[in-house]
Design a protein around this motif. Structure first.
Motif, PDB file in Angstrom:
ATOM      1  N   UNK A 120       0.824  -1.202   0.000  1.00 22.99           N
ATOM      2  CA  UNK A 120       0.000   0.000   0.000  1.00 22.99           C
ATOM      3  C   UNK A 120       0.859   1.253   0.000  1.00 22.99           C
ATOM      4  N   UNK A 121       1.966   1.221   0.719  1.00 20.71           N
ATOM      5  CA  UNK A 121       2.867   2.370   0.751  1.00 20.71           C
ATOM      6  C   UNK A 121       3.478   2.623  -0.620  1.00 20.71           C
ATOM      7  N   UNK A 122       3.828   1.572  -1.314  1.00 20.47           N
ATOM      8  CA  UNK A 122       4.414   1.717  -2.647  1.00 20.47           C
ATOM      9  C   UNK A 122       3.380   2.275  -3.624  1.00 20.47           C
ATOM     10  N   UNK A 123       2.157   1.772  -3.586  1.00 19.90           N
ATOM     11  CA  UNK A 123       1.115   2.274  -4.488  1.00 19.90           C
ATOM     12  C   UNK A 123       0.841   3.752  -4.215  1.00 19.90           C
ATOM     13  N   UNK A 124       0.740   4.128  -2.954  1.00 18.64           N
ATOM     14  CA  UNK A 124       0.492   5.533  -2.638  1.00 18.64           C
ATOM     15  C   UNK A 124       1.631   6.412  -3.135  1.00 18.64           C
TER      16      UNK A 124
END
Length: 219
Positions: A120-124
């Motif tokens: 999720x951190x990478x997508x954000x």
């Protein structure tokens, strides 16, 4: 894993393309760029599930509401629900569905949901990187034009004697939001890329203001 990504990539693109509206700032090219950004970040985080990241990148805007829509803050949650349902129908690995949903619902700036997983951190971060740099600048003014926003304040483009107002002046968006993004990146790799791209925006803003405030030529 590469074969799995190659298998799912066209199917995810097809899902995303089928849901596309007329927003050129959130079109299929935007999704391709977000995935490319995420691929760069994945090099630094090999422990991340690349398939979850891939799905999050391509389906995060499955429900895309205008920035001035009163339900804008709910768009990412709606996108997560729709993505979960559509992926399940395509027999996406069921043990990865909740991770994809979380990556989608937490990507949004307006939703205010904290990403809890590395995926999720990478997508954000990957999505926010596309708001910076040359393409981010083009997207800024494209969106402002669609909303009828002025380029800049006529007499005080730097907001030295007024409050910043990104809803009225497109240039204000650089300081009200975009300049804050590097410090909000979830990954160190994302922060490095964001700082470099922000420098491009700041240089543009300074050049824009110099031209905007230029004295009229003498008759």
């Amino acid at each position: 894993m590469n074969s799995l990504l190659n298998s799912w990539h066209p199917r995810l693109v097809a899902l995303a393309t089928a849901a596309q509206g007329m927003d050129g700032a959130h079109d299929t090219n935007h999704l391709h760029r977000v995935w490319r950004n995420a691929s760069l970040l994945l090099d630094d985080y090999p422990e991340a599930d690349a398939l979850v990241v891939l799905a999050g990148c391509y389906l995060h805007d499955l429900v895309n509401l205008p920035k001035n829509d009163p339900e804008r803050h709910l768009a990412s949650r709606k996108a997560a629900l729709l993505a979960s349902r559509q992926l399940a129908e395509l027999d996406f690995p069921p043990n990865k569905l909740s991770a994809v949903a979380h990556a989608i619902e937490s990507h949004s700036f307006s939703a205010g949901i904290r990403p809890e997983t590395i995926e999720a951190k990478i997508v954000q971060d990957a999505d926010r990187l596309d708001a910076l740099g040359a393409v981010g600048l083009a997207r800024l003014f494209y969106t402002a034009g669609r909303m009828g926003t002025a380029l800049a304040h006529a007499d005080d483009p730097m907001a030295l004697h007024r409050d910043l107002d990104e809803k009225a002046y497109a240039l204000d968006h650089i300081d009200t939001k975009l300049a804050t993004l590097p410090g909000k990146m979830q990954t160190a790799a994302g922060r490095r890329l964001a700082e470099n791209r922000l420098n491009e925006l700041i240089a543009f803003r300074d050049n824009f203001i110099a031209e905007w405030a230029a004295s009229p030529a003498a008759p």
